[in-house]
Design a protein around this motif. Structure first.
Motif, PDB file in Angstrom:
ATOM      1  N   LYS A 255       0.871  -1.188   0.000  1.00 39.59           N
ATOM      2  CA  LYS A 255       0.000   0.000   0.000  1.00 39.59           C
ATOM      3  C   LYS A 255       0.902   1.231   0.000  1.00 39.59           C
ATOM      4  CE  LYS A 255      -4.162  -1.796   0.360  1.00 39.59           C
ATOM      5  NZ  LYS A 255      -3.872  -2.544  -0.863  1.00 39.59           N
ATOM      6  N   LYS A 257       1.049   5.370  -0.449  1.00 35.09           N
ATOM      7  CA  LYS A 257       0.292   6.618  -0.575  1.00 35.09           C
ATOM      8  C   LYS A 257       0.744   7.327  -1.862  1.00 35.09           C
ATOM      9  CE  LYS A 257      -0.746  10.718   2.090  1.00 35.09           C
ATOM     10  NZ  LYS A 257      -0.087  11.643   3.001  1.00 35.09           N
ATOM     11  N   ASN A 258       2.052   7.202  -2.162  1.00 36.88           N
ATOM     12  CA  ASN A 258       2.595   7.835  -3.359  1.00 36.88           C
ATOM     13  C   ASN A 258       3.330   6.829  -4.223  1.00 36.88           C
ATOM     14  OD1 ASN A 258       1.998  10.746  -2.887  1.00 36.88           O
ATOM     15  ND2 ASN A 258       3.155  10.326  -1.009  1.00 36.88           N
ATOM     16  N   SER A 284      -3.679   5.336  -4.694  1.00 35.79           N
ATOM     17  CA  SER A 284      -2.308   5.827  -4.589  1.00 35.79           C
ATOM     18  C   SER A 284      -2.183   7.076  -5.458  1.00 35.79           C
ATOM     19  CB  SER A 284      -1.373   4.722  -5.096  1.00 35.79           C
ATOM     20  OG  SER A 284      -0.063   4.971  -4.724  1.00 35.79           O
ATOM     21  N   ASN A 285      -1.373   8.021  -4.983  1.00 32.64           N
ATOM     22  CA  ASN A 285      -1.196   9.272  -5.710  1.00 32.64           C
ATOM     23  C   ASN A 285      -0.079   9.097  -6.744  1.00 32.64           C
ATOM     24  OD1 ASN A 285      -1.260  12.020  -6.233  1.00 32.64           O
ATOM     25  ND2 ASN A 285       0.212  12.468  -4.589  1.00 32.64           N
TER      26      ASN A 285
END
Ligand code: KG4
Ligand code: ZN
Length: 334
Positions: A255, A257-258, A284-285
């Motif tokens: 996982k 985030k970016n 996700s970014n």
């Protein structure tokens, strides 16, 4: 300020950045593409001669900033040894004449910094690196330690574009040529997605390249524009599906985030669209480098050098270790 030199393949580039805010004050890149295009690929001996000719000129153009320099940075690994050498010699000469320390930069780390040219690095981070020499999925933890999760066992993503372009009689480098031709085609050829039958975390593009070769041979000498465009479109689609297919396996475990995509082939717009979809699916970014700095450039090397500068991570005198091949598993990005 730091002056950085990049010459790992067929681009001679110099950049000067501020160490306080990473701002770019000087940038130059001389591409050798048109010279190598005559031969359908990079000719190492020619690359060495062209770097040796170009680098002193573009380093000298930065003379107004010499009195502000705190260090000289240079790409020392990985790359063509005969291309890395003129860059290292130029960096040593400048450092010697200005009495400055040298910072050695890993080219792949440089590509990662292309996501953070004028900002702080975001960690932890997932990265897809797609260039002419590498295809990798990286996990970078909160401390900046890199783990290679997936890599290619044969050709790289960019290299497969170059080779298919050559088979289709297009120019070099082939990435942009294939992308442009593919826009005028349809995915009418059903190429098989590599490694679809396994869950191995690995990329492989040589089989796909062979599928393309067989279709071109079937078309024969009278292959027309429409057939070429359809082959280019089908190849691009399948190569990107392979990238995404393995990323699905990774994302179902990790996982982030970016998640960023870097390297020369990260300029491919079809790939970017597919990455947008998978990042949206896994919340996700998606981080992208500016198109201008996806391919090899000294700005990303200078930015990576600023991080090392702030940690006093300099070479021991003029001892710059050149490594044509290098492994980034378990090393720190700053
Ligand atoms: O990062 P880079 O400039 O050099 C290396 O470090 O290898 O990447 C160059 C590679 C070449 O294989 C080139 O064909 C590929 O990136 N490339 C592309 C595109 N633009 C460049 N591949 C696919 N689509 C593109 N638009
Ligand atoms: Zn590169």
């Amino acid at each position: 300020m730091i002056l950085a030199i990049e010459s790992s393949c067929d681009d001679s580039s110099v950049a000067v950045v501020n160490t306080s805010d990473f701002s770019l004050v000087y940038y130059e890149k001389i591409s050798q593409e048109s010279e190598h295009a005559k031969y359908g690929g990079v000719v190492p001996e020619l690359a060495a001669r062209l770097h040796t000719k170009a680098l002193p000129d573009i380093v000298l153009n930065a003379k107004p900033y010499f009195s502000h320099l705190k260090a000289v940075a240079v790409t020392s690994e990985p790359g063509l040894s005969v291309s890395l050498l003129p860059g290292i010699v130029a960096a040593k000469s400048l450092a010697l004449s200005l009495d400055l320390p040298i910072i050695a930069i890993n080219h792949l780390i440089g590509h990662i910094y292309s996501l953070f040219l004028d900002s702080k690095v975001l960690l932890p981070l997932g990265v897809l690196l797609v260039s002419g020499g590498h295809t990798m999925v990286l996990d970078i933890d909160a401390n900046g330690e890199i783990s290679v999760l997936c890599a290619t066992s044969d050709d790289s993503f960019g290299e497969s574009f170059d080779k298919c372009a050559k088979m289709l009689g297009l120019g070099y480098p082939g990435g942009v040529e294939i992308e442009n031709l593919a826009k005028n085609g349809e995915p009418k050829y059903n190429f098989t997605i590599p490694l679809k039958h396994t869950k191995r975390l690995e990329y492989s593009f040589s089989g796909l390249k062979n599928q393309v070769r067989l279709e071109i041979e079937k078309c024969g000498a009278c292959i027309n524009y429409e057939q070429k465009a359809n082959i280019a479109c089908s190849f691009e689609k399948t190569a990107c599906e392979h990238i995404i297919d393995r990323l699905e396996l990774v994302f179902s475990e990790k996982k982030w985030k970016n998640f960023g995509v870097v390297g020369g082939a990260s300029a491919n717009l079809f790939l970017r669209k597919e990455l947008e979809k998978i990042c949206a699916k896994y919340d996700s970014n998606l981080l992208l480098a500016p198109l201008k700095y996806c391919s090899d450039n000294a700005y990303m090397i200078a930015r990576a050098a600023v991080a090392k500068y702030h940690k006093n991570d300099f070479c021991d005198g003029f001892n710059v270790e050149m490594k044509p091949r290098s492994d980034i598993n378990k090393i720190l990005i700053n």
